[in-house]
Write an enzyme that holds these catalytic residues in place. Sequence first.
Site, PDB file in Angstrom:
ATOM      1  N   ASP A 206       0.828  -1.199   0.000  1.00 50.77           N
ATOM      2  CA  ASP A 206       0.000   0.000   0.000  1.00 50.77           C
ATOM      3  C   ASP A 206       0.874   1.266   0.000  1.00 50.77           C
ATOM      4  OD1 ASP A 206      -2.760   1.041   0.393  1.00 50.77           O
ATOM      5  OD2 ASP A 206      -1.927   1.852   2.243  1.00 50.77           O
ATOM      6  N   GLU A 259       1.726  -0.475  -4.974  1.00 55.36           N
ATOM      7  CA  GLU A 259       0.727   0.513  -5.358  1.00 55.36           C
ATOM      8  C   GLU A 259       1.441   1.856  -5.380  1.00 55.36           C
ATOM      9  OE1 GLU A 259      -3.262   2.779  -3.762  1.00 55.36           O
ATOM     10  OE2 GLU A 259      -1.526   2.451  -2.502  1.00 55.36           O
TER      11      GLU A 259
HETATM   12  C1  GLC Z   1      -4.257   3.008  -0.675  1.00 56.47           C
HETATM   13  C2  GLC Z   1      -5.472   2.119  -0.564  1.00 56.47           C
HETATM   14  C3  GLC Z   1      -6.630   2.966  -0.138  1.00 56.47           C
HETATM   15  C4  GLC Z   1      -6.318   3.553   1.221  1.00 56.47           C
HETATM   16  C5  GLC Z   1      -5.009   4.327   1.192  1.00 56.47           C
HETATM   17  C6  GLC Z   1      -4.501   4.623   2.569  1.00 56.47           C
HETATM   18  O1  GLC Z   1      -4.382   3.957  -1.662  1.00 56.47           O
HETATM   19  O2  GLC Z   1      -5.696   1.455  -1.785  1.00 56.47           O
HETATM   20  O3  GLC Z   1      -7.825   2.259  -0.117  1.00 56.47           O
HETATM   21  O4  GLC Z   1      -7.340   4.412   1.622  1.00 56.47           O
HETATM   22  O5  GLC Z   1      -3.984   3.591   0.566  1.00 56.47           O
HETATM   23  O6  GLC Z   1      -4.050   3.460   3.162  1.00 56.47           O
END
Ligand code: GLC
Length: 538
Positions: A206, A259
Amino acid sequence: MSAATDVPWWRSSVVYQLYLKSFLDSDGDGVGDLDGVVGRLDHIASLGVDGLWLNPCYPSPDRDGGYDVADYLDISAAYGGLPAFERLRDAAHERGLKLLMDLVPNHCSDQHPWFQQALTAGPGSPERKRFHFADGRGPDGAEPPNNWQSVFGGPAWDRVADGQWYLHLFDSSQPDLNWDHPEVPAMFDDVLATWFERGVDGFRIDVAHGMVKAPGLPDAAPGDALNHHAWNQPGVHEIFRRWRRVAESYDRQLTLIGEAWVSPEHAAEYVRRDELCQVFYFDLTAQPFDAAAFRASVDSGLSALAPVGGSATWTLNNHDVHRSVSRYGLVEHDPVTATDPFAQVMRPRGRVDVALGTRRATAALLFVLALPGAVYLYQGEELGLPEVQDLPEGVRQDPTWERSGHTDHGRDGSRVPLPWRSDEPAFGFSSGTPWLPQPDWFADLAVDREEADPGSVLHRYRTALRARRDVDQDAPLSWLETGRSDVLAFRRGDLVCVTVFDGPAYDVPADWGAPVLSSDPMVTGSSLPAGTSGWFRG
Ligand code: GLC
């Protein structure tokens, strides 16, 4: 399938993203859980995917869908605890499915023991140095230490009782960890090792681009809406090198997929040989259903990855963006009220032509399934679910809604619990009240209805995923000349994928091969109407 056996599985696998809270509730509390997944694992396996990615299911106050982790080494009791996790792991592995967890290293929950200790220990303490605590500006320190804004809206700082401030790039319940403090990387080494030893096959990382901040936390420059001081700092790469060494110390192939909402060129840096294995290619989710836009996006993704030998990881949907049916079927745009640049592009609102959107989303799926690389699907995509744009205000749970002062509706609309049975309460999702209400029209998209309809989106997903098994995953992509600006075609080995984005029907040249399948169940020949993809082989 890959011809070379030493090519890691993750380079070309299809992974199903499980938003656990909304998949299936086995105990009637209105929230999906791990035993719910075990009970319906055959639904996922029947799609023909290679693995599952579980959104966070650790103990958490759940202020941001579990991305506020209070204990990285356990599983929330609400989801069934560690025993239920082990049942899912074993059931997945018995079916040959890989199991990926979600790792949340940028921030933890304000209920995590470290943050609680930091609050008690006070300014200047070692406990505070695991986070970004700072004195405020202005005569009495009443102004935040810098001008950074939270992704969810409002300032990225909150003040604690003794007057200091702490940084949170997301919700105030998600304090950012200080990755310059040696205890932070050490703790995550332990987290990785614990779950790898418990048998997981990888992690989705994440906010991989956010863990390291610019030294000194300088103000964002005027007009820098994205705040370059908060994201994509060079220091993140050292963390990934460290994690790759951890992953490679095991005698099985594990993946680390980042991500990172960064440009294609920067994304490629995350998958250098000694860093993460994969990084999501989000650029395609930002593109309209348009031939030139799709081609340019694919070209920039592949050409950025080529020098580092990285494989692409395509996705059209996830729990943070509006569902592709609604993005591609949007025929009248509401005025944009969200200020977050990502929300403006990825979560457009307005009137949707669902039939058009479904047609285009299925065509786009066939397009990405034919590309070289891995593909991530998001639960409900296989049913052709549109975004639920009209959730009542009082039920919205995404912190974005409140933090943005009700200008950004947030992400709840892609997280509504799945419909399983058209004629049961809560559409078979739960014997209780679902944590988000499902609209009446979900009945038509319930799994039982789609199973019974050979032309349903569900059957089309299965057919496409089955056909993908015959694609030579080592074959490179080469574009073919279609003679039209609204039609794309490319070859991979003996497969040709043709997508008609717009305009009149397109007659596919006979020497591109015989029709294998089409995204429209009514189309069986070589003439493809607008909003259709077809695969040809010969
Ligand atoms: C990422 C996740 C999202 C979350 C954010 C904070 O972007 O995909 O859902 O709110 O991180 O952890």
